[in-house]
Design a protein around this motif. Structure first.
Motif, PDB file in Angstrom:
ATOM      1  N   UNK A   1     -62.037 -33.002 -49.617  1.00 15.92           N
ATOM      2  CA  UNK A   1     -62.641 -33.130 -50.939  1.00 15.92           C
ATOM      3  C   UNK A   1     -62.522 -34.553 -51.491  1.00 15.92           C
ATOM      4  N   UNK A   2     -61.556 -35.315 -51.001  1.00 14.20           N
ATOM      5  CA  UNK A   2     -61.272 -36.634 -51.570  1.00 14.20           C
ATOM      6  C   UNK A   2     -62.263 -37.701 -51.133  1.00 14.20           C
ATOM      7  N   UNK A   3     -62.914 -37.540 -49.994  1.00 12.20           N
ATOM      8  CA  UNK A   3     -63.750 -38.594 -49.435  1.00 12.20           C
ATOM      9  C   UNK A   3     -65.055 -38.763 -50.209  1.00 12.20           C
ATOM     10  N   UNK A   4     -65.577 -39.995 -50.201  1.00 12.13           N
ATOM     11  CA  UNK A   4     -66.861 -40.313 -50.818  1.00 12.13           C
ATOM     12  C   UNK A   4     -67.753 -40.949 -49.768  1.00 12.13           C
ATOM     13  N   UNK A   5     -68.993 -40.463 -49.667  1.00  7.92           N
ATOM     14  CA  UNK A   5     -69.977 -41.020 -48.752  1.00  7.92           C
ATOM     15  C   UNK A   5     -71.025 -41.757 -49.556  1.00  7.92           C
ATOM     16  N   UNK A   6     -71.292 -43.010 -49.188  1.00 10.44           N
ATOM     17  CA  UNK A   6     -72.260 -43.833 -49.903  1.00 10.44           C
ATOM     18  C   UNK A   6     -73.423 -44.151 -48.968  1.00 10.44           C
ATOM     19  N   UNK A   7     -74.640 -43.928 -49.455  1.00  8.05           N
ATOM     20  CA  UNK A   7     -75.832 -44.215 -48.671  1.00  8.05           C
ATOM     21  C   UNK A   7     -76.989 -44.443 -49.628  1.00  8.05           C
TER      22      UNK A   7
ATOM     23  N   UNK B   1     -67.097 -48.261 -55.665  1.00  3.72           N
ATOM     24  CA  UNK B   1     -66.449 -46.951 -55.723  1.00  3.72           C
ATOM     25  C   UNK B   1     -64.956 -47.094 -55.458  1.00  3.72           C
ATOM     26  N   UNK B   2     -64.611 -47.883 -54.432  1.00  9.25           N
ATOM     27  CA  UNK B   2     -63.194 -48.060 -54.086  1.00  9.25           C
ATOM     28  C   UNK B   2     -62.429 -48.748 -55.211  1.00  9.25           C
ATOM     29  N   UNK B   3     -63.076 -49.676 -55.924  1.00 13.50           N
ATOM     30  CA  UNK B   3     -62.415 -50.324 -57.056  1.00 13.50           C
ATOM     31  C   UNK B   3     -62.229 -49.351 -58.217  1.00 13.50           C
ATOM     32  N   UNK B   4     -63.174 -48.438 -58.383  1.00 18.02           N
ATOM     33  CA  UNK B   4     -63.077 -47.470 -59.472  1.00 18.02           C
ATOM     34  C   UNK B   4     -62.028 -46.406 -59.204  1.00 18.02           C
ATOM     35  N   UNK B   5     -61.745 -46.143 -57.931  1.00 18.70           N
ATOM     36  CA  UNK B   5     -60.882 -45.016 -57.575  1.00 18.70           C
ATOM     37  C   UNK B   5     -60.001 -45.411 -56.392  1.00 18.70           C
ATOM     38  N   UNK B   6     -59.050 -46.328 -56.595  1.00 19.44           N
ATOM     39  CA  UNK B   6     -58.229 -46.807 -55.477  1.00 19.44           C
ATOM     40  C   UNK B   6     -57.499 -45.659 -54.782  1.00 19.44           C
ATOM     41  N   UNK B   7     -57.439 -45.749 -53.479  1.00 18.01           N
ATOM     42  CA  UNK B   7     -56.759 -44.737 -52.689  1.00 18.01           C
ATOM     43  C   UNK B   7     -57.664 -43.655 -52.163  1.00 18.01           C
ATOM     44  N   UNK B   8     -58.862 -43.540 -52.687  1.00 14.78           N
ATOM     45  CA  UNK B   8     -59.801 -42.521 -52.209  1.00 14.78           C
ATOM     46  C   UNK B   8     -60.528 -43.050 -50.970  1.00 14.78           C
ATOM     47  N   UNK B   9     -60.616 -42.270 -49.894  1.00 14.41           N
ATOM     48  CA  UNK B   9     -61.362 -42.728 -48.708  1.00 14.41           C
ATOM     49  C   UNK B   9     -62.846 -42.870 -49.023  1.00 14.41           C
ATOM     50  N   UNK B  10     -63.402 -44.048 -48.745  1.00 13.80           N
ATOM     51  CA  UNK B  10     -64.801 -44.333 -49.055  1.00 13.80           C
ATOM     52  C   UNK B  10     -65.506 -44.757 -47.768  1.00 13.80           C
ATOM     53  N   UNK B  11     -66.670 -44.133 -47.516  1.00 12.12           N
ATOM     54  CA  UNK B  11     -67.470 -44.414 -46.323  1.00 12.12           C
ATOM     55  C   UNK B  11     -68.817 -44.985 -46.739  1.00 12.12           C
ATOM     56  N   UNK B  12     -69.195 -46.123 -46.187  1.00 13.79           N
ATOM     57  CA  UNK B  12     -70.536 -46.667 -46.358  1.00 13.79           C
ATOM     58  C   UNK B  12     -71.303 -46.375 -45.079  1.00 13.79           C
ATOM     59  N   UNK B  13     -72.310 -45.523 -45.170  1.00 14.90           N
ATOM     60  CA  UNK B  13     -73.113 -45.148 -44.009  1.00 14.90           C
ATOM     61  C   UNK B  13     -74.390 -45.975 -44.026  1.00 14.90           C
ATOM     62  N   UNK B  14     -74.589 -46.810 -43.001  1.00 13.44           N
ATOM     63  CA  UNK B  14     -75.735 -47.721 -42.994  1.00 13.44           C
ATOM     64  C   UNK B  14     -76.429 -47.692 -41.651  1.00 13.44           C
ATOM     65  N   UNK B  15     -77.748 -47.707 -41.690  1.00 12.55           N
ATOM     66  CA  UNK B  15     -78.516 -47.945 -40.484  1.00 12.55           C
ATOM     67  C   UNK B  15     -78.564 -49.426 -40.188  1.00 12.55           C
TER      68      UNK B  15
ATOM     69  N   UNK C   1     -59.869 -54.136 -49.482  1.00 10.46           N
ATOM     70  CA  UNK C   1     -60.396 -52.820 -49.860  1.00 10.46           C
ATOM     71  C   UNK C   1     -60.609 -51.998 -48.595  1.00 10.46           C
ATOM     72  N   UNK C   2     -59.908 -50.890 -48.438  1.00 14.54           N
ATOM     73  CA  UNK C   2     -59.923 -50.176 -47.154  1.00 14.54           C
ATOM     74  C   UNK C   2     -61.105 -49.222 -46.994  1.00 14.54           C
ATOM     75  N   UNK C   3     -62.310 -49.711 -47.236  1.00 11.54           N
ATOM     76  CA  UNK C   3     -63.462 -48.863 -47.000  1.00 11.54           C
ATOM     77  C   UNK C   3     -63.795 -48.842 -45.504  1.00 11.54           C
ATOM     78  N   UNK C   4     -64.552 -47.825 -45.091  1.00 17.24           N
ATOM     79  CA  UNK C   4     -65.031 -47.743 -43.714  1.00 17.24           C
ATOM     80  C   UNK C   4     -66.546 -47.824 -43.724  1.00 17.24           C
ATOM     81  N   UNK C   5     -67.074 -48.750 -42.949  1.00 24.23           N
ATOM     82  CA  UNK C   5     -68.516 -48.901 -42.789  1.00 24.23           C
ATOM     83  C   UNK C   5     -68.907 -48.290 -41.447  1.00 24.23           C
ATOM     84  N   UNK C   6     -69.799 -47.326 -41.474  1.00 26.94           N
ATOM     85  CA  UNK C   6     -70.292 -46.706 -40.248  1.00 26.94           C
ATOM     86  C   UNK C   6     -71.712 -47.212 -40.030  1.00 26.94           C
ATOM     87  N   UNK C   7     -71.904 -48.002 -38.960  1.00 25.75           N
ATOM     88  CA  UNK C   7     -73.220 -48.545 -38.635  1.00 25.75           C
ATOM     89  C   UNK C   7     -73.856 -47.664 -37.572  1.00 25.75           C
TER      90      UNK C   7
END
Length: 631
Positions: A416-422, A462-476, A495-501
């Motif tokens: 429930x904690x993760x955020x997906x950005x696209x 998103x990560x700056x607004x909610x530190x500690x929450x796992x954030x994923x940037x999904x990009x083509x 900032x420990x975001x994960x970018x998935x290319x």
């Protein structure tokens, strides 16, 4: 009479001090309205806003934290990501120089305004005192001396002012805060700041810098409107709620769930409204519209009452006005914006989404949809879930993943904690149809402007607004190439975001659309030119993973489904900016996601010599015949 006490500051210093003392308040909770300022400095702002930020300092109470960006458009995207995740109760400012720095703001401003997300833009402007014409980066308009390149921000801003004299800042700043905190009128707010005025000293009244709280209102709908809406609900046999972004903006998710629990009315969601109910709630029937589920779209076709809750009823949602086909269908427009509440000749219920849903639930107490209707959409929902499972399943762990299988690997990992950005490409469609949203803030897809390049900077916001929450940037790969530069910011800020290319070697989404409308994927593949000069040669030898690594990211390459699962798990626990790179396979009819369940109007050439376009036009005319105006 005692003269008011004043403070002598430059215009820029006064603006920064003023901004650091502004608050939004809703439901008794205060939020700092401008939490930080992004900036790239040039001659148009370095001696004004830049010096003021330095002098004010970063103290969290009455200072102004500063964030260094790499691209002006991306800074706006980051501010939008922050503001959206903060429920529109807190945002960032963005300062640029005059010239290309300012004009780079336009795309981000349009995105903010179209999505109704507050962001404050502070571009430098040409000299108000006109010491010479032209100065560097000045647009000379012979018939209009008061025009600068910043005027291109006017149509994409909800409020625009040029501060030609220091004392003009006071009313302009107050109006800017009013718009930023207006839940209907909010969007991009632009205060253009001539560089000489920024540095000019003035005696400011101390009252200007007092802490000021801007209440975010929750107006209740009128009694007569509620009674009329309740009568419409009671008369309905096949009602459907279409939940839009207004549910999230109003924090009305609990109210929506209570309404669905009490009435049994199914809830479909737009892109902005996805996650209004958890995916496993019995009344949640998934996405609606062109990128919707078969369950929701079939319900929409048969609905005799559509409760449009916090949605603008865009063309994707209505399948270009072909989706709602019941001859007697009526619309109930539950919206804070009267303009949206009246769309489709709706019966309006104008008010805050939470207040309106609560009032409507109380007014229809005792009403429940027929049991057969609940049973029918429950079975359809369960069947759709089997299709999602099939699309997510990878029968061969050693094969290259499809895009849907990438989402399946994420679905098995996140909580429930993760955020997906696209934002753009074919991913929004797959996410809307397939993703199982677990919490109100998990699904962060920008589809009002669908702006390529939004994903990485917005994920930072998103990560700056909610530190500690796992954030994923999904990009083509297409979106990645548009705007990867803020990876440097993520590395700089830790900032420990994960970018998935997801690399499919081209603009695959538009390629598919091109094929459907007779364009034969023209100009959409990333390939060398062939002998006939077309882009049909070998794929380009571009290494996006190496590019991300060169910008400071930890990079994990995933060649197979098994690699991908391991890479995603490693990235989620890495604790630093990480990129997972994978080349995706084109899905077949078995492993791919279900196709579009509703039409979308993309006009096709009415006359053409190529067979593909002729056939596409025949299909277009067939689909367009179902379009109707609801009067």
């Amino acid at each position: 009479m005692t003269a008011p006490r004043t403070v002598r500051l430059t215009t820029a210093q006064a603006l920064v001090r003023f901004l650091s003392r502004q608050y939004a308040e809703r439901d008794g909770r205060r939020h700092r309205l401008i939490a930080a300022t992004w900036g790239i400095f040039g001659h148009g702002n370095v001696a004004g806003i830049g010096q003021a930020l330095l002098e004010t300092g970063p103290e969290p109470e009455h200072g102004m934290p500063f964030l260094q960006g790499r691209n002006e458009q991306a800074m706006v995207h980051a501010a939008v990501g922050y503001a959206r995740h903060s429920g529109r109760l807190s945002t960032h400012a963005v300062t640029t120089s005059i010239g290309p720095g300012a004009t780079n703001l336009v795309t981000g401003a349009a995105l903010a305004t179209i999505n109704r997300i507050p962001v404050l833009l502070l571009p430098g402007d040409v000299f108000a005192g006109r010491p010479a014409d032209p100065v560097l980066q000045q647009l000379e308009v012979p018939h209009a001396g008061d025009v600068s390149v910043n005027d291109c921000l006017r149509p994409v801003s909800r409020y625009f002012d040029r501060i030609g004299r220091p004392e003009a800042l006071v009313p302009a700043a107050l109006q800017a805060m009013r718009v930023l905190t207006d839940p209907v009128a909010t969007g991009a707010v632009t205060l253009a700041l001539p560089q000489d005025v920024q540095a000019e000293a003035h005696d400011w009244p101390e009252e200007f810098f007092a802490e000021r709280v801007w209440p975010v209102r929750r107006p209740r709908p009128g009694t007569a409107e509620v009674e009329a809406a309740a009568a419409a609900v009671r008369a309905a046999r096949r009602p459907l709620v279409v939940a839009g972004g207004g549910i999230h903006h109003s924090a009305a998710e609990d109210a929506l769930r209570a309404f669905a629990d009490a009435t049994g009315i199914p809830v479909a969601s737009t892109q902005a409204g996805k996650g209004s109910l958890r995916h496993d709630h019995p009344a949640d029937v998934g996405a609606v519209g062109h990128t919707g589920t078969a369950t929701a779209d079939d319900l929409a076709r048969a609905a005799d009452l559509v409760i449009a809750a916090g949605t603008r009823l865009s063309d994707f949602t209505t399948a270009s006005s072909t989706l709602f086909q019941d001859p007697g269908v009526r619309f109930l427009g539950l919206n804070l914006d009267p303009h949206d509440a009246h769309k489709q000749a709706a019966l309006p219920l104008v008010g805050d989404a939470r207040e309106s849903l609560d009032a409507l639930r109380e007014a229809v107490a005792g009403y429940r949809v027929p049991a057969a209707y609940e049973e029918s959409y429950g079975k359809a929902k369960a069947h759709w879930e089997t299709l999602v499972d099939r699309a997510f399943h990878a029968p061969d762990e050693d094969a290259r993943p499809t895009q849907a299988q990438v989402l399946g690997a994420l679905d098995a990992l996140v909580t429930d904690e993760d955020v997906l950005v696209n934002a753009a490409g074919s991913l929004p469609g797959d996410l809307h149809r397939l993703w199982r949203a677990r919490s109100p803030r998990q699904y962060h897809v920008e589809y009002g402007f669908s702006c390529m390049g939004y994903e990485i900077p917005a994920a930072i916001g998103v990560a700056l607004a909610d530190p500690g929450r796992p954030v994923w940037a999904l990009v083509g790969d297409g979106s990645y190439l548009m705007n990867p530069t803020e990876l440097v910011t993520a590395v700089q800020e830790g900032i420990p975001l994960t970018v998935v290319i997801l690399d499919n070697h081209g603009y695959a989404s538009i390629g598919g659309l091109s094929e459907a409308v007779g364009g034969e994927r023209f100009g959409t593949d990333y390939r060398h030119r062939a002998l006939d000069t077309s882009y049909t040669g070998d794929p380009l030898p571009v290494d996006l993973a190496a590019n991300a690594a060169s910008l400071g990211m930890t990079v994990i390459r995933a060649r197979t489904v098994r690699d991908l699962r391991e890479a995603l798990a490693a990235a989620r626990s890495a604790g630093r900016p990480t990129c997972v790179y994978t080349e995706t396979e084109t899905p077949d009819t078995v492993s791919g996601p279900p196709p579009a369940q509703a039409w979308w109007d993309v006009p096709v050439a009415e006359t053409a010599t190529r067979t593909s376009a002729v056939r596409a036009r025949e299909e277009y005319d067939r689909q367009a015949a179902a379009r109707r105006r609801h009067l």
